[in-house]
Design a protein around this motif. Structure first.
Motif, PDB file in Angstrom:
ATOM      1  N   TYR A 120       5.360  93.251  45.183  1.00 30.66           N
ATOM      2  CA  TYR A 120       6.160  92.020  45.811  1.00 30.66           C
ATOM      3  C   TYR A 120       7.722  92.618  46.009  1.00 30.66           C
ATOM      4  O   TYR A 120       8.327  92.319  46.861  1.00 30.66           O
ATOM      5  CB  TYR A 120       6.056  90.926  44.943  1.00 30.66           C
ATOM      6  N   LEU A 145       8.681  94.786  48.618  1.00 31.77           N
ATOM      7  CA  LEU A 145       8.306  94.425  50.057  1.00 31.77           C
ATOM      8  C   LEU A 145       9.517  93.128  50.414  1.00 31.77           C
ATOM      9  O   LEU A 145       9.608  92.727  51.380  1.00 31.77           O
ATOM     10  CB  LEU A 145       7.016  93.570  49.871  1.00 31.77           C
ATOM     11  N   ASN A 146       9.959  92.567  49.218  1.00 28.64           N
ATOM     12  CA  ASN A 146      10.954  91.448  49.344  1.00 28.64           C
ATOM     13  C   ASN A 146      12.623  92.005  49.326  1.00 28.64           C
ATOM     14  O   ASN A 146      13.389  91.201  48.905  1.00 28.64           O
ATOM     15  CB  ASN A 146      10.919  90.494  48.382  1.00 28.64           C
ATOM     16  N   ASP A 147      12.583  93.371  49.555  1.00 28.62           N
ATOM     17  CA  ASP A 147      13.953  94.057  49.668  1.00 28.62           C
ATOM     18  C   ASP A 147      14.682  93.925  48.183  1.00 28.62           C
ATOM     19  O   ASP A 147      15.926  93.742  48.098  1.00 28.62           O
ATOM     20  CB  ASP A 147      14.901  93.341  50.657  1.00 28.62           C
TER      21      ASP A 147
END
Length: 116
Positions: free
Chosen positions: A78, A81-83
């Protein structure tokens, strides 16, 4: 968070100046303590007795291990993927899953009959 109040204060201090280092300290410090604690004490017992240290595995240990590995793997997927932004929603999801895991552990322990 860490292992103690001192870890919490140290992690917060580091996070104020370098947020990614604070995040790393939250995982690194407990991992180092666990690995060194088990490694040194296990080596000592093995050296003193001359026999391997036998571990007993319970259902609760298995449930905890699988649950925490799922949490760690989900975080490892996560966060990139969420920078690398940790949202409040993700924090609530992690705490909720942890509470579910603890309730599952209590249920497993009570059903196994190990608690007197």
């Amino acid at each position: 968070m860490g292992n103690s109040l001192a870890d919490l204060v140290a992690n917060l201090s580091v996070a104020k100046f370098a947020p990614i280092m604070g995040f790393s300290a939250c995982f690194g410090s407990p991992m180092l303590n666990i690995l060194l604690g088990i490694g040194i004490s296990g080596s000592y017992v093995t050296h003193q007795t001359g026999a391997p240290y036998e571990l007993t595995y319970s259902t609760m240990l298995f449930v905890s291990t699988i649950g925490l590995l799922i949490l760690l793997a989900a975080t490892l997927v996560y966060v990139p993927l969420n920078d690398y932004h940790l949202t409040r929603r993700w924090g609530i999801a992690l705490v909720s899953f942890y509470l579910i895991l603890m309730i599952t552990n209590i249920t497993v322990e009570l059903k196994s009959g190990s608690v007197s």
